[in-house]
Design an enzyme around this catalytic site. Structure first.
Site, PDB file in Angstrom:
ATOM      1  N   HIS A   1       2.393   1.909  -3.214  1.00  0.00           N
ATOM      2  CA  HIS A   1       0.515   2.605  -4.436  1.00  0.00           C
ATOM      3  C   HIS A   1       0.545   4.038  -4.057  1.00  0.00           C
ATOM      4  O   HIS A   1       0.898   4.352  -5.144  1.00  0.00           O
ATOM      5  CB  HIS A   1      -0.524   1.988  -3.958  1.00  0.00           C
ATOM      6  CG  HIS A   1      -0.693   0.631  -4.366  1.00  0.00           C
ATOM      7  ND1 HIS A   1      -0.334   0.188  -6.146  1.00  0.00           N
ATOM      8  CD2 HIS A   1      -0.940  -1.022  -4.194  1.00  0.00           C
ATOM      9  CE1 HIS A   1      -0.755  -1.172  -6.278  1.00  0.00           C
ATOM     10  NE2 HIS A   1      -1.681  -1.578  -5.316  1.00  0.00           N
TER      11      HIS A   1
ATOM     12  N   THR B   1       0.482  -0.868   0.072  1.00  0.00           N
ATOM     13  CA  THR B   1      -0.125  -0.182  -0.391  1.00  0.00           C
ATOM     14  C   THR B   1       0.848   1.157  -0.376  1.00  0.00           C
ATOM     15  O   THR B   1       1.044   1.859  -0.473  1.00  0.00           O
ATOM     16  CB  THR B   1      -0.728   0.473   0.986  1.00  0.00           C
ATOM     17  OG1 THR B   1      -1.825  -1.415   0.840  1.00  0.00           O
ATOM     18  CG2 THR B   1      -1.824   1.456   1.084  1.00  0.00           C
TER      19      THR B   1
ATOM     20  N   GLU C   1       3.391  -0.576   9.799  1.00  0.00           N
ATOM     21  CA  GLU C   1       3.818  -1.609  10.433  1.00  0.00           C
ATOM     22  C   GLU C   1       5.226  -1.566  10.708  1.00  0.00           C
ATOM     23  O   GLU C   1       5.757  -0.861  10.411  1.00  0.00           O
ATOM     24  CB  GLU C   1       4.394  -2.237   8.891  1.00  0.00           C
ATOM     25  CG  GLU C   1       3.631  -3.012   8.242  1.00  0.00           C
ATOM     26  CD  GLU C   1       3.693  -3.838   6.569  1.00  0.00           C
ATOM     27  OE1 GLU C   1       2.963  -4.049   5.889  1.00  0.00           O
ATOM     28  OE2 GLU C   1       5.286  -3.719   6.632  1.00  0.00           O
TER      29      GLU C   1
END
Length: 348
Positions: free
Chosen positions: A44, A41, A63
Site C-alpha cells: 500500500h 501494508t 517483518e
C-alpha cells in the site's frame, strides 16, 4: 558506519543506496537485519496510498529477523550475536488506550517501519524494549515470519476460537493462511475461502481445505459441513466487499466475525443478519508481547511451517523488483529481502 538501506520516496519509487547509521543511544540496540518480509501494508505504501502518513524518504519494513550488533548505554540482557526479531510498536503510555492497558493500539502509536524507519537496511537502531528473543536453532529465514504469525495469534485470541469450533477464513493470503494454521493449532476445524488457485493449492499442501468462491456455493458448503448450524467464527481477511458478505452469511447463531483486513472504504453489511442471529463483530489489530512470544514458539516447533510460505528470497538491493513481483501475484505468497553483505554485493 555506512550500510545499504532501501528508501521509499514516492509512489512506486524505491531506491537502494548508502545510509549512515548512528550508534545506539541509551536504551537502544543496533541490529543487523538478516531477512525482511514484504507485507500488504508495504505494498500500500509502495502504491502511494499512505503518503498522508508515511513521510518520504522512508525506510520500510517491520517483518524481520536478525542479530544484535551493538547495545547502547544502560541496556541489559542482550549481547552481540543474539538472534532477535522486533515487535515494531512504540507507544506513548499516556493516552486513554495506554492507560487502559491497550498499548498496542495506542492512540499515538508509532508503528516502526511505517511511522518511523524500518528494517529494510543493513543496520537498524531500535529501542531495546522492542526486541523479542529467538531460539538459537530457528533459521532466521523462517523467523522473519514471526511478526505476521503474531498477527494471526492475536486475531485467533480476539475471536476466542476454542477446540472443536468450525472456523471459516475468508482470504487465503499469508495472514489468512497463518490464521487458519493458528486456529487449527487451537483445535478448531478450519475452511479457507480463496479465489486464487495457487493459494488454494498452498492451503491444500498445508492440510487445509479450501473453497473457491467463484465456483462454489460457500454458504451451502458451510451449511452441509455444520449440519445447517453455520460457522462458529469467520475471519474476514480478503479486504473485499464480497468477502465481508460471505463472512457474515456463513455464521451461526451467536457466531463471531473477526475483522482482520483493512478496508479503505465503508462496506455494506447485513445488520439484519447481525440482529437475527445475534452475531458479534470484533476488530483485531496488531499484537502484544504475549502474542509475539507465542508466535515464536509456533514457528520454532513447526506448527506454523514458515519455510513453506516463503516464495523467494531476493537481495535487499533488488527490493523494487521484489515489490513488483509481489504486486503481480501469481504463485507468490511471501517474499523476503536478504540483507546480508553477499546479497547486496558486499557494499557497506
Amino acid at each position: 558506519m555506512s550500510s545499504i538501506a532501501v528508501s521509499y520516496s514516492g509512489a512506486r519509487t524505491l531506491t537502494a543506496g548508502p545510509a549512515d547509521t548512528a550508534p545506539p543511544g541509551p536504551g537502544e540496540v543496533e541490529i543487523e537485519p538478516a531477512y525482511v518480509g514484504i507485507c500488504g501494508t508495504d505494498l500500500h505504501i509502495f502504491h502511494g496510498d499512505m503518503d498522508a502518513r508515511v513521510k518520504a524518504p522512508a525506510v520500510l519494513g517491520h517483518e524481520m529477523s536478525g542479530r544484535v550488533l551493538r547495545v547502547g548505554p544502560g541496556v541489559e540482557g542482550w549481547q552481540p550475536g543474539d538472534p532477535v526479531t522486533v515487535m515494531p510498536l512504540r507507544w506513548d503510555g499516556t493516552c486513554p488506550a495506554c492507560r487502559r492497558g491497550h498499548q498496542h493500539v495506542c492512540q499515538n502509536l508509532d508503528f516502526i517501519g511505517i511511522d518511523s524507519p524500518g528494517a529494510m537496511q543493513q543496520r537498524w537502531v531500535v529501542p531495546a524494549g522492542t526486541l523479542v528473543a529467538l531460539p538459537s536453532g530457528l533459521p532466521l529465514e523462517q523467523a522473519a515470519l514471526v511478526e505476521p504469525t503474531a498477527v494471526a495469534v492475536h486475531d485467533v485470541a480476539r475471536a476466542q476460537v476454542a477446540a472443536g469450533e468450525r472456523v471459516v477464513v475468508v482470504g487465503g493470503g499469508p495472514v489468512g493462511i497463518l490464521i487458519a494454521l493458528v486456529a487449527r493449532a487451537a483445535g478448531a476445524e478450519v475452511r479457507v475461502v480463496e479465489l486464487s488457485p495457487s493459494r488454494r493449492r498452498m492451503a491444500g499442501q498445508l492440510g487445509l481445505a479450501a473453497w473457491d468462491p467463484a465456483a462454489d456455493d460457500i454458504v451451502g458448503l458451510v451449511s452441509a459441513w455444520t449440519a445447517d448450524a453455520g460457522a462458529d467464527v469467520a475471519f474476514e481477511v480478503s479486504g473485499a466487499a464480497a468477502g465481508v458478505t460471505t463472512a457474515v452469511d456463513v455464521l451461526a447463531v451467536r457466531g463471531r466475525l473477526c475483522q482482520v483486513a483493512i478496508h479503505p472504504a465503508p462496506r455494506e453489511v447485513s445488520l439484519h443478519r447481525f440482529f437475527w442471529r445475534e452475531i458479534t463483530l470484533v476488530g483485531a489489530r496488531l499484537y502484544d508481547r504475549g502474542d509475539f512470544e507465542r508466535a515464536v514458539a509456533l514457528v520454532a516447533d513447526g506448527t506454523v511451517p514458515a519455510g513453506a510460505l516463503i516464495s523467494s528470497v531476493v537481495p535487499l538491493a533488488e527490493a523494487a523488483a521484489a515489490f513488483e513481483a509481489l504486486e503481480a501475484g501469481g504463485d507468490v505468497m511471501k517474499i523476503l529481502l536478504d540483507c546480508s553483505d553477499a546479497a547486496t554485493g558486499g557494499a557497506r
